[in-house]
Design an enzyme around this catalytic site. Structure first.
Site, PDB file in Angstrom:
ATOM      1  N   ASP A  27       0.879  -1.174   0.000  1.00 35.13           N
ATOM      2  CA  ASP A  27       0.000   0.000   0.000  1.00 35.13           C
ATOM      3  C   ASP A  27       0.915   1.223   0.000  1.00 35.13           C
ATOM      4  OD1 ASP A  27      -1.744   2.086   0.499  1.00 35.13           O
ATOM      5  OD2 ASP A  27      -2.205   1.484   2.560  1.00 35.13           O
ATOM      6  N   LYS A  37       3.015  11.304  -3.659  1.00 32.09           N
ATOM      7  CA  LYS A  37       1.867  10.693  -4.343  1.00 32.09           C
ATOM      8  C   LYS A  37       0.944  11.759  -4.938  1.00 32.09           C
ATOM      9  CE  LYS A  37      -1.672   7.172  -3.341  1.00 32.09           C
ATOM     10  NZ  LYS A  37      -2.114   6.226  -2.303  1.00 32.09           N
ATOM     11  N   GLU A  76      -7.210   0.794  -4.226  1.00 28.17           N
ATOM     12  CA  GLU A  76      -7.120   0.697  -2.763  1.00 28.17           C
ATOM     13  C   GLU A  76      -8.418   0.227  -2.102  1.00 28.17           C
ATOM     14  OE1 GLU A  76      -3.654   4.122  -2.573  1.00 28.17           O
ATOM     15  OE2 GLU A  76      -5.697   4.605  -1.916  1.00 28.17           O
ATOM     16  N   ASP A 130     -12.932   5.121   1.824  1.00 25.57           N
ATOM     17  CA  ASP A 130     -11.473   5.130   2.016  1.00 25.57           C
ATOM     18  C   ASP A 130     -10.951   6.564   2.025  1.00 25.57           C
ATOM     19  OD1 ASP A 130      -8.746   4.788   2.006  1.00 25.57           O
ATOM     20  OD2 ASP A 130      -8.668   3.503   0.239  1.00 25.57           O
TER      21      ASP A 130
END
Length: 618
Positions: free
Chosen positions: A14, A75, A180, A206
């Protein structure tokens, strides 16, 4: 270790905005692998100094002292353009510098070993992935190559490709990119398979450090088959934004009290951000906390109370946007709220009480599912998928069937700057769809195919994935010659586009190139070489640090040994040897490993000769 290369299991990673996690299937179950600090998650943080490069906990621990050279949020840059409005907004808050690179790619500038270095987001991400790879290798005792890496469900093609490139730079064979929330649903299905006795609808909420996704899935009996019905989200919404609102509020308060602007002081901002992040976590448990920082700016101490209510007011716009995204996901799936059986919370930001409260109210007081660990569920699911793809025959892996969807519409730009959709969003993948187009003018010899991804009507308002040309169209009046555009999406949600002249059969393919931010093989290979170089430099630094510490410890031990040697004839020589070595060490801070070893042996030869101490007599 190399001899065991083929026996190493595939790992699940992850790669988070703020924290990353790695897991592997071992002993018939998933193991979350702790890092060298014993922590099950690792900060997605890389720091550079005049002496070394730090990754993970060690990088995060020194961010307040070295903000300009400590990189986080990579990211949020990966696969984006420098000119992107969100990149420009983030740059105002980051303590490190970001500049415009070739073809509008953002580059991060840091000072490393006294020199200015520039890094792409892929390189920084590859360093974090490399850290996760090392963590897994240390745990398994084998060289790891194969991995499944997760990305936000709402990542576009460029961001997915860039993540794969980061994996390649880290010397990982990325066997699959999965979303994810889908990975989290796999974790939920595996943990609750005995309770899933019929088909159920699961909504995964999420909310992480930098991205937000909502996925609606149908889970079959036993939890082995997962069919994604719809996804929605925002690749630029998460805990970092909540921190930024707090930082902005505190900076305004500082200005109000002392009429001084601290926003130009990067070190002050770095310290303030750390304090705000800590306060945010405390406010998930307590109603009140305080932010206290000594000598924050121009020698002024800063202290203020921060209530949960104030935090909620500052971030209410973000929380409302989260609920609106849930509504959009249900709308796309054509599903009413009562038909959602489980709402699963994933990501550290779902611990915020107001987020849970608003979500529960939206689902009419339905209990939220907290049975999966919000920090580890994504890596857990990725590791299950990794085990399945690498041929693990355990029933839980063998029975897993994942039917995902494409998060954004894909199509081409046509006459009048119109975006014509070939594959609508939320289409199950892998998929392959074609559409036939006519020439727009008489005797048109070629067509430039512009491929876009997005939901806007006007082509140029969407994300341009790439452009390629097909030529050799036989002369014909406008609208007579026909071309077929074929869009194919693989299991990684990555796209290939083929254009074909129907009358001749000639074809051309879209190659993702630097035109849309994808790295070419030469660049990836160069970055892989750089990654090896940095790793070697890190190892050399550690060796030198160990040798330096060993000499210091030797000096300390020798000082202690001679304390009670009043009648020893060699005492003065020993004292002089210790003093000389101490002085040498102070004057040679950058000494090589060999020099440090030599000095240690020299001191030992003076203070501990072979004939020294026969029955404790000097």
């Amino acid at each position: 270790m190399d001899g065991k290369r083929n026996n190493a299991p595939a790992i699940g990673i992850d790669l988070g905005t703020t924290y990353s996690c790695v897991a592997v299937w071992k002993h018939g179950r998933i193991e979350i692998i702790p890092n060298d600090q014993g922590n099950r998650t690792t900060p997605s943080c890389v720091a550079f100094s005049d002496a070394e490069r730090l990754i993970g906990d060690s990088a995060k621990n020194q961010v307040a002292m070295n903000p300009a050279n400590t990189i986080f949020d990579a990211k949020r840059l990966i696969g984006r353009r420098f000119g992107d409005s969100k990149v420009q907004d983030d740059m105002k808050l980051w303590p490190f510098r970001v500049i415009q690179g070739p073809v509008d790619t953002p580059k991060i500038v840091v000072s490393y070993k006294g020199e200015e270095n520039e890094f792409l987001a892929e390189e920084i991400s590859s360093m974090i992935l490399g850290k996760m790879k090392e963590t897994a290798e240390s745990y398994l005792g084998k060289v790891v190559k194969d991995s499944v890496i997760t990305v936000p469900a709402y990542f576009n093609d460029s961001q997915r490709q860039a993540t794969k490139d980061a994996g390649a730079i880290a010397e990982l064979n990325v066997i699959r990119i999965i979303n994810e929330p889908t990975a989290a649903a796999i974790a939920y299905g595996l943990d609750n398979k005995s309770d899933i006795t019929c088909k159920i609808n699961v909504l995964v909420f999420d909310l992480g450090g930098g991205t937000f996704d909502v996925s609606l899935l149908t889970m079959a009996e036993g939890g082995g088959t997962l069919e994604v019905k719809a996804v929605a989200g925002d690749t630029h919404l998460g805990g970092e934004d909540f921190d930024s609102r707090m930082v902005h509020h505190c900076a305004q308060e500082f200005n109000r009290r002392w009429n001084k602007d601290l926003t130009g002081n990067k070190r002050a901002l770095g310290r303030l951000r750390c304090a705000c992040e800590k306060a945010k976590r405390i406010l998930s448990c307590n109603n009140l906390t305080s932010i206290d920082l000594d000598c924050l700016h121009e020698g002024i101490d800063f202290s203020m109370k921060f209530s949960r209510a104030k935090f909620e007011v500052l971030n209410m716009g973000f929380f409302v946007k989260c609920i609106e995204t849930v509504e959009a996901c249900l709308r796309d799936a054509k599903m009413e709220k009562p038909y959602v059986n489980e709402v699963i919370l994933v990501g550290g930001s779902t611990r915020i009480p107001k987020v849970q409260c608003m979500l529960q109210e939206f689902f009419e007081r339905k209990e939220l599912c907290k049975s999966v660990n919000p920090d580890e569920a994504v890596a857990y699911g990725a590791a299950v998928m990794a085990a399945k793809l690498s041929g693990n025959n355990h029933k839980s892996c063998r029975d897993l069937l994942l039917l995902d969807v494409t998060p954004l519409s894909l199509g081409v730009g046509i006459l009048g700057d119109i975006f014509d959709v070939v594959i609508p969003r939320n289409t199950p993948i892998p998929t392959k769809k074609s559409k036939v187009y006519n020439t727009s003018r008489d005797n048109q010899p070629c067509v430039d195919v512009q491929v876009y991804q997005g939901e806007r009507t006007r082509s140029t308002d969407n994300h341009l994935l790439g452009t390629f040309r097909i030529s050799g169209i036989p002369p014909a009046p406008k609208g007579i010659a026909k071309l077929e555009y074929c869009f194919e999406i693989d299991a990684n949600c990555i796209l290939t586009v083929t254009a074909k002249i129907l009358s001749t059969g000639k074809t051309e393919k879209l190659t993702i190139t630097n035109a849309n931010g994808r790295l070419c093989m030469e660049e990836i290979e160069k970055m892989m070489e750089d990654a090896v170089k940095y790793k070697q430099e890190d190892q050399e630094y550690r060796k030198r640090a160990d040798a330096f510490n060993a000499l210091e410890e030797c000096i300390y031990n020798m000082k202690n040994k001679i304390k009670n040697m009043e009648n020893c004839k060699r005492l003065k020589k020993m004292e002089r040897g210790i003093a000389d070595t101490t002085k040498w060490l102070e004057q040679n801070q950058a000494a090589s490993v060999d020099e440090l070893h030599r000095m240690k042996k020299h001191l030992e030869s003076i203070c501990m000769p072979k004939f020294w101490f026969v029955n404790n007599v000097c």
